[in-house]
Design a protein around this motif. Structure first.
Motif, PDB file in Angstrom:
ATOM      1  N   ILE A  38      -9.858 -19.932  72.188  1.00  0.00           N
ATOM      2  CA  ILE A  38      -9.656 -18.711  72.973  1.00  0.00           C
ATOM      3  C   ILE A  38      -9.004 -18.996  74.313  1.00  0.00           C
ATOM      4  CG2 ILE A  38     -11.931 -18.776  74.083  1.00  0.00           C
ATOM      5  CD1 ILE A  38     -12.003 -15.697  73.680  1.00  0.00           C
ATOM      6  N   ASN A  39      -9.154 -20.245  74.796  1.00  0.00           N
ATOM      7  CA  ASN A  39      -8.606 -20.584  76.111  1.00  0.00           C
ATOM      8  C   ASN A  39      -7.146 -21.008  76.047  1.00  0.00           C
ATOM      9  OD1 ASN A  39     -11.084 -20.153  77.467  1.00  0.00           O
ATOM     10  ND2 ASN A  39     -11.818 -22.146  76.727  1.00  0.00           N
ATOM     11  N   GLN A  41      -3.068 -20.711  75.281  1.00  0.00           N
ATOM     12  CA  GLN A  41      -1.983 -19.757  75.207  1.00  0.00           C
ATOM     13  C   GLN A  41      -1.211 -19.994  73.900  1.00  0.00           C
ATOM     14  OE1 GLN A  41      -1.551 -17.305  77.488  1.00  0.00           O
ATOM     15  NE2 GLN A  41      -3.438 -18.100  78.442  1.00  0.00           N
ATOM     16  N   LYS A  42      -0.386 -19.015  73.550  1.00  0.00           N
ATOM     17  CA  LYS A  42       0.359 -19.116  72.293  1.00  0.00           C
ATOM     18  C   LYS A  42       1.246 -20.359  72.270  1.00  0.00           C
ATOM     19  CE  LYS A  42       3.826 -16.779  69.477  1.00  0.00           C
ATOM     20  NZ  LYS A  42       4.759 -15.643  69.339  1.00  0.00           N
ATOM     21  N   GLU A 365      -0.232 -13.966  68.414  1.00  0.00           N
ATOM     22  CA  GLU A 365      -1.294 -13.599  69.355  1.00  0.00           C
ATOM     23  C   GLU A 365      -1.846 -12.234  68.986  1.00  0.00           C
ATOM     24  OE1 GLU A 365      -1.988 -13.515  74.173  1.00  0.00           O
ATOM     25  OE2 GLU A 365      -0.321 -14.671  73.300  1.00  0.00           O
ATOM     26  N   LYS A 366      -3.180 -12.188  68.804  1.00  0.00           N
ATOM     27  CA  LYS A 366      -3.872 -10.946  68.470  1.00  0.00           C
ATOM     28  C   LYS A 366      -5.089 -10.811  69.383  1.00  0.00           C
ATOM     29  CE  LYS A 366      -2.666 -10.905  63.532  1.00  0.00           C
ATOM     30  NZ  LYS A 366      -3.200 -10.851  62.153  1.00  0.00           N
ATOM     31  N   ASP A 367      -5.211  -9.653  69.994  1.00  0.00           N
ATOM     32  CA  ASP A 367      -6.354  -9.377  70.865  1.00  0.00           C
ATOM     33  C   ASP A 367      -6.510 -10.451  71.934  1.00  0.00           C
ATOM     34  OD1 ASP A 367      -6.909  -7.130  69.281  1.00  0.00           O
ATOM     35  OD2 ASP A 367      -8.102  -8.369  67.895  1.00  0.00           O
ATOM     36  N   GLY A 368      -5.364 -10.923  72.450  1.00  0.00           N
ATOM     37  CA  GLY A 368      -5.396 -11.903  73.522  1.00  0.00           C
ATOM     38  C   GLY A 368      -5.779 -13.305  73.093  1.00  0.00           C
ATOM     39  N   MET A 369      -5.794 -13.559  71.797  1.00  0.00           N
ATOM     40  CA  MET A 369      -6.178 -14.883  71.308  1.00  0.00           C
ATOM     41  C   MET A 369      -5.175 -15.344  70.249  1.00  0.00           C
ATOM     42  SD  MET A 369      -9.880 -16.123  69.839  1.00  0.00           S
ATOM     43  CE  MET A 369      -9.825 -15.040  68.431  1.00  0.00           C
ATOM     44  N   HIS A 371      -3.666 -16.844  66.914  1.00  0.00           N
ATOM     45  CA  HIS A 371      -4.112 -16.983  65.522  1.00  0.00           C
ATOM     46  C   HIS A 371      -3.087 -17.796  64.734  1.00  0.00           C
ATOM     47  CE1 HIS A 371      -6.870 -13.773  66.654  1.00  0.00           C
ATOM     48  NE2 HIS A 371      -7.462 -13.869  65.463  1.00  0.00           N
TER      49      HIS A 371
END
Length: 383
Positions: A38-39, A41-42, A365-369, A371
């Protein structure tokens, strides 16, 4: 051949269209989706995933990223193995064609000490189509020695009555073996050949079954052998000639005599010792009545120089000669078939039993996280 050509072309178009679809339109239907740290970036997630695939899992990048889609592969290339074995099959067809057009096969009988000129009775289809006749080869072949070897093979003395057989099967009684004349089991027969060219021996080799002689594109195989016997009746100076395993009519004897294969050469005994066999044969008397019913009587063992009696006549074997029967073949398609056949089997085996992986993925990136959207394709039983 036509079927193989069409299928290969269609397969090429299919693979080409699949590759364009993967790399060109930016679409990816993932089979798996995994959330990442979660921490991250893409951009850092892309780099981390790429490093894991390349360095830890040892995948190789097969194309530059297009529309953020990465293609990674590992293992024996399924596509290249497919191309290789299809190409090898095409070479097999080429070998078939060479064999069909240019190969010929014939047979040759050599007696010891004779250097025989070789003139094939058969020619290749190519030469036949042009009206060419067989040509004598520019070398001769000499049989320096014919070698026969036997193993001493004991025969199981199997009990006749049921109770004894049951005791034998249950291990209550030990097996018994007998050694008789028929216990001589052929181990090998060999021909020591010399290739004579210009009056000189240019090559010498002892051939046996599955170990032929190669010279100037022609292969000489050990095919068989024959034996000629000279039989004397009483003290008559006129000898009867016959071949082993053939029937011989002798005046004054009711029926026909058949002389079995002459046992000669080297005997490898069961106790590990070796001895030279004094030449002998088994003689059988064959009688036929009017109804074509055949009766046989085993007259026993006849050694060279020895004799047996039948109808008050002494039958003796005065001498015998062995000749080697060779099959020879000129076939330039064999090396091509040999190597291309090995390549076909090897490539197909690697394709079937090996392990090949293709990973197609992108980071989204989905919901700020970030994938990982992943699609996996594998080939081979071990994958």
């Amino acid at each position: 051949f036509i079927n193989l050509t069409i299928c290969t072309f269609e397969r090429f178009l299919t693979l080409r269209s699949q590759r364009k679809a993967i790399a060109g339109d930016g679409l990816l239907t993932p089979a798996y989706t995994f959330p990442l740290d979660i921490n991250q970036q893409k951009e850092s997630a892309e780099e981390s995933v790429r490093e894991i695939f390349k360095k830890e899992l040892r995948f190789k990048e097969k194309a530059s990223p297009t529309h953020g889609i990465y293609i990674m592969e590992k293992g024996w290339s399924y596509r290249w193995l497919t191309w290789i074995y299809h190409l090898a099959i095409l070479f097999c067809f080429f070998g078939f064609l060479l064999t069909y057009l240019f190969a010929f096969e014939n047979e040759l009988t050599l007696s010891p000490g004779e250097a025989t000129a070789i003139k094939p009775a058969a020619i290749s289809r190519w030469n036949k189509s042009w009206g060419n006749s067989p040509q004598e080869l520019d070398f001769r072949l000499e049989l320096a020695e014919f070698i026969t070897e036997y193993n001493q093979l004991p025969k199981l003395d199997y009990p006749a009555d049921k109770l004894s057989r049951l005791a034998f099967a249950l291990g209550w009684k030990d097996p018994k073996y007998t050694l008789k004349n028929e216990s001589y089991f052929p181990k090998d027969w060999k021909s020591r050949l010399k290739v004579i060219k210009g009056g000189l021996a240019v090559l010498e080799k002892t051939i046996e079954v599955n170990d032929p002689l190669y010279y100037h594109g022609i292969t000489f195989y050990q095919a068989a052998y024959n034996q000629n016997l000279k039989i004397q009746v009483d003290d008559n100076p006129i000898l009867f000639e016959t071949e082993s395993e053939k029937e011989l009519i002798i005046p004054g004897i009711e029926g026909m005599l058949k002389f079995g294969t002459v046992r000669t050469g080297t005997l490898f005994k069961k106790d590990g010792s070796i001895e030279k066999i004094k030449p002998f044969t088994e003689v059988v008397l064959i009688k036929k009545d009017g109804n074509r019913k055949i009766e046989t009587e085993n007259l026993g063992k006849l050694e060279q120089g020895g004799g047996i009696y039948i109808d008050n006549k002494r039958i003796s074997m005065r001498e015998f000669k062995e000749a080697s029967i060779l099959s020879y073949r000129d076939d330039h398609g064999v090396p091509i078939l040999w190597w291309s056949g090995i390549v076909v089997l090897l490539a197909m085996s690697l394709r079937i039993f090996g392990a090949w992986y293709r990973i197609i993925y992108r980071i989204e990136e989905k919901d700020g996280m970030p994938h990982l959207l992943l699609k996996i394709k594998t080939r081979g039983i071990m994958a």
